[in-house]
Scaffold this motif. Structure first.
Motif, PDB file in Angstrom:
ATOM      1  N   UNK A 179      -9.887 -10.488   7.346  1.00 53.83           N
ATOM      2  CA  UNK A 179      -8.583  -9.886   7.590  1.00 53.83           C
ATOM      3  C   UNK A 179      -7.690 -10.071   6.367  1.00 53.83           C
ATOM      4  N   UNK A 180      -6.769  -9.134   6.156  1.00 56.42           N
ATOM      5  CA  UNK A 180      -5.846  -9.243   5.031  1.00 56.42           C
ATOM      6  C   UNK A 180      -4.500  -8.659   5.413  1.00 56.42           C
ATOM      7  N   UNK A 181      -3.435  -9.419   5.143  1.00 52.73           N
ATOM      8  CA  UNK A 181      -2.085  -8.914   5.350  1.00 52.73           C
ATOM      9  C   UNK A 181      -1.730  -7.883   4.282  1.00 52.73           C
ATOM     10  N   UNK A 182      -0.905  -6.911   4.657  1.00 50.01           N
ATOM     11  CA  UNK A 182      -0.454  -5.912   3.697  1.00 50.01           C
ATOM     12  C   UNK A 182       0.902  -5.367   4.128  1.00 50.01           C
ATOM     13  N   UNK A 183       1.649  -4.844   3.144  1.00 52.44           N
ATOM     14  CA  UNK A 183       2.893  -4.119   3.390  1.00 52.44           C
ATOM     15  C   UNK A 183       2.631  -2.630   3.182  1.00 52.44           C
ATOM     16  N   UNK A 184       3.405  -1.820   3.847  1.00 52.97           N
ATOM     17  CA  UNK A 184       3.407  -0.376   3.634  1.00 52.97           C
ATOM     18  C   UNK A 184       4.697   0.002   2.913  1.00 52.97           C
ATOM     19  N   UNK A 239       4.083  10.351   7.281  1.00 52.17           N
ATOM     20  CA  UNK A 239       4.174   9.254   8.236  1.00 52.17           C
ATOM     21  C   UNK A 239       3.283   9.484   9.446  1.00 52.17           C
ATOM     22  N   UNK A 240       3.220  10.705   9.973  1.00 56.01           N
ATOM     23  CA  UNK A 240       2.365  10.974  11.137  1.00 56.01           C
ATOM     24  C   UNK A 240       0.904  10.673  10.825  1.00 56.01           C
ATOM     25  N   UNK A 241       0.435  11.122   9.664  1.00 52.32           N
ATOM     26  CA  UNK A 241      -0.949  10.836   9.276  1.00 52.32           C
ATOM     27  C   UNK A 241      -1.150   9.343   9.050  1.00 52.32           C
ATOM     28  N   UNK A 242      -0.139   8.700   8.459  1.00 50.52           N
ATOM     29  CA  UNK A 242      -0.249   7.263   8.194  1.00 50.52           C
ATOM     30  C   UNK A 242      -0.354   6.483   9.504  1.00 50.52           C
ATOM     31  N   UNK A 276       0.841  -1.200   0.000  1.00 48.30           N
ATOM     32  CA  UNK A 276       0.000   0.000   0.000  1.00 48.30           C
ATOM     33  C   UNK A 276       0.872   1.244   0.000  1.00 48.30           C
ATOM     34  N   UNK A 277       0.574   2.154  -0.929  1.00 48.18           N
ATOM     35  CA  UNK A 277       1.400   3.347  -1.108  1.00 48.18           C
ATOM     36  C   UNK A 277       0.612   4.646  -1.024  1.00 48.18           C
ATOM     37  N   UNK A 278      -0.718   4.553  -0.968  1.00 46.02           N
ATOM     38  CA  UNK A 278      -1.567   5.727  -1.006  1.00 46.02           C
ATOM     39  C   UNK A 278      -2.686   5.594   0.022  1.00 46.02           C
ATOM     40  N   UNK A 279      -3.088   6.715   0.596  1.00 49.09           N
ATOM     41  CA  UNK A 279      -4.154   6.691   1.595  1.00 49.09           C
ATOM     42  C   UNK A 279      -5.456   6.148   1.012  1.00 49.09           C
ATOM     43  N   UNK A 280      -5.737   6.491  -0.241  1.00 49.89           N
ATOM     44  CA  UNK A 280      -6.988   6.017  -0.840  1.00 49.89           C
ATOM     45  C   UNK A 280      -7.006   4.502  -0.991  1.00 49.89           C
ATOM     46  N   UNK A 281      -5.828   3.900  -1.206  1.00 54.59           N
ATOM     47  CA  UNK A 281      -5.773   2.444  -1.307  1.00 54.59           C
ATOM     48  C   UNK A 281      -6.025   1.794   0.048  1.00 54.59           C
ATOM     49  N   UNK A 282      -5.475   2.388   1.106  1.00 58.16           N
ATOM     50  CA  UNK A 282      -5.740   1.875   2.456  1.00 58.16           C
ATOM     51  C   UNK A 282      -7.237   1.922   2.739  1.00 58.16           C
ATOM     52  N   UNK A 283      -7.852   3.048   2.418  1.00 61.64           N
ATOM     53  CA  UNK A 283      -9.284   3.209   2.668  1.00 61.64           C
ATOM     54  C   UNK A 283     -10.100   2.211   1.861  1.00 61.64           C
TER      55      UNK A 283
END
Length: 370
Positions: A126-131, A147-150, A107-114
């Motif tokens: 549940x799903x594993x993911x990398x940042x 990073x703080x927002x993340x 995951x590289x973008x906030x919209x993808x996390x959402x």
């Protein structure tokens, strides 16, 4: 005449892939770095045929597979690969496929996390993911001031299990810049840790960094070039070439002294010659130059140096029975002429052509050999 098992008589070119040499390269690398290995099989396993060699890699002691597209990950699952697979690049919002085929996204973008969190919530899964953290490659990943927002986003998600953090070292041959990237990456990891977020897997090293920068290894290295026999690092280990591109001599013809060969009449025979015709040309990527950005002076200088070196002492591109063979005239789109005058080569024999398999079209057969 060279006899070929399992190669159709109509085949005029194919790629030999050497199973044991691939295994040997992995074992040498693993022994040197002493760190779990992710086998990177992007771009059709660097041209070696993803479906052909991935079972070999799975049995060789690697811990993960790395792919650059969702379709590559799906292909691995469809041939029975049951090991963890990491999508190294942008998932392009294909989260349904990632879930259905058990592929771990980066995951590289906030919209993808959402988007992923919402899908998982709907499925109650549940799903594993990398940042991904961008420390200097610039293509994707969260940058330092995000990073703080993340951290807050990670703490607010319930369905994503953040099992890994990664970065991509853009210039692993440059010690100073690589050091800056690693310092930034470590600082970000420490900030996560101070906020109660621990990543079980931390990965930064590609092939070059894994060999030459021990501090980049963390607890997982991503190996591509090493597996396929490309030595681009300084460390003192020898790798084995894992492929040969075999091309059939489709015709042999005798031409008298004074004959011209090829476009532009650039070659004129100085003696009677035995000429071989290959079903090979720049359509296949043969004898083409893939240039770096000439606006950067060091790349410009390297290009000039390479051109002068090849003019003074051309690098052999064709071999018959391990003997270099001269190309006669210009390489054309689909045919190449070679000088067979001082050989016992016959029509139907195969020569070796020097093209990295990553540039060889996927419709050219690959054959796995011991």
């Amino acid at each position: 005449m060279i006899e070929l098992e399992s190669v159709d008589r109509t085949t005029t070119k194919y790629v030999k892939i050497y199973k044991q040499k691939i295994i040997n390269n992995i074992h040498k690398a693993k022994k040197y770095i002493d760190t779990p290995v992710m086998a990177v099989v992007k771009s059709n396993a660097y041209g070696h045929d993803l479906k052909l060699i991935s079972p070999v890699l799975q049995d060789s002691g690697v811990s993960w597979f790395g792919v650059s597209t969702v379709d590559e990950g799906i292909a691995l699952r469809e041939i029975g690969i049951d090991m963890p697979i990491l999508l190294l690049a942008d998932p392009m919002q294909r989260f349904e496929d990632l879930l259905n085929y058990d592929i771990t996204p980066t995951l590289s973008y906030f919209e993808d996390v959402k988007m992923l969190e919402e899908l998982l919530s709907e499925r109650e899964q549940q799903k594993n993911a990398f940042i991904a953290i961008d420390t200097g490659m610039g293509r994707y990943g969260f940058i330092e001031n995000q990073i703080d927002d993340l951290i807050q986003v990670i703490k607010s998600t319930n369905w994503i299990s953040y099992i890994g953090a990664s970065t991509h070292l853009s210039s692993a041959a440059d010690k100073k810049f690589t050091g800056r990237q690693l310092d930034l990456f470590n600082a970000c990891i420490e900030k996560f840790r101070q906020n109660g977020i621990e990543f079980p897997i931390v990965t930064a090293a590609n092939s070059l960094a894994a060999m030459d920068f021990p501090e980049s290894r963390f607890n997982l290295v991503r190996l591509g070039n090493i597996i396929y026999g490309e030595k681009i690092f300084k460390a003192d280990i020898s790798l084995e070439k894992t492929w040969d591109f075999m091309v059939k001599i489709i015709r042999v013809r005798d031409i008298p002294s004074g004959s011209y060969v090829g476009y532009g009449h650039t070659f004129k025979a100085k003696r009677d010659m035995k000429l071989g015709i290959l079903d090979l040309g720049y359509y296949d990527g043969f004898s083409t130059v893939r240039k770096k950005d000439p606006t950067i002076f060091i790349n410009f200088a390297k290009t000039i140096y390479g051109a002068m070196r090849d003019f003074i002492k051309p690098t052999p591109l064709v071999y018959f029975k391990d003997k270099p063979i001269k190309i006669v005239g210009q390489v054309s789109m689909q045919l190449t002429c070679i000088d067979l005058t001082d050989t016992d080569a016959q029509e139907g024999d195969f020569v070796r052509a020097m093209i990295n398999p990553i540039y060889i079209k996927e419709n050219i057969p690959r054959k796995l050999e011991e």
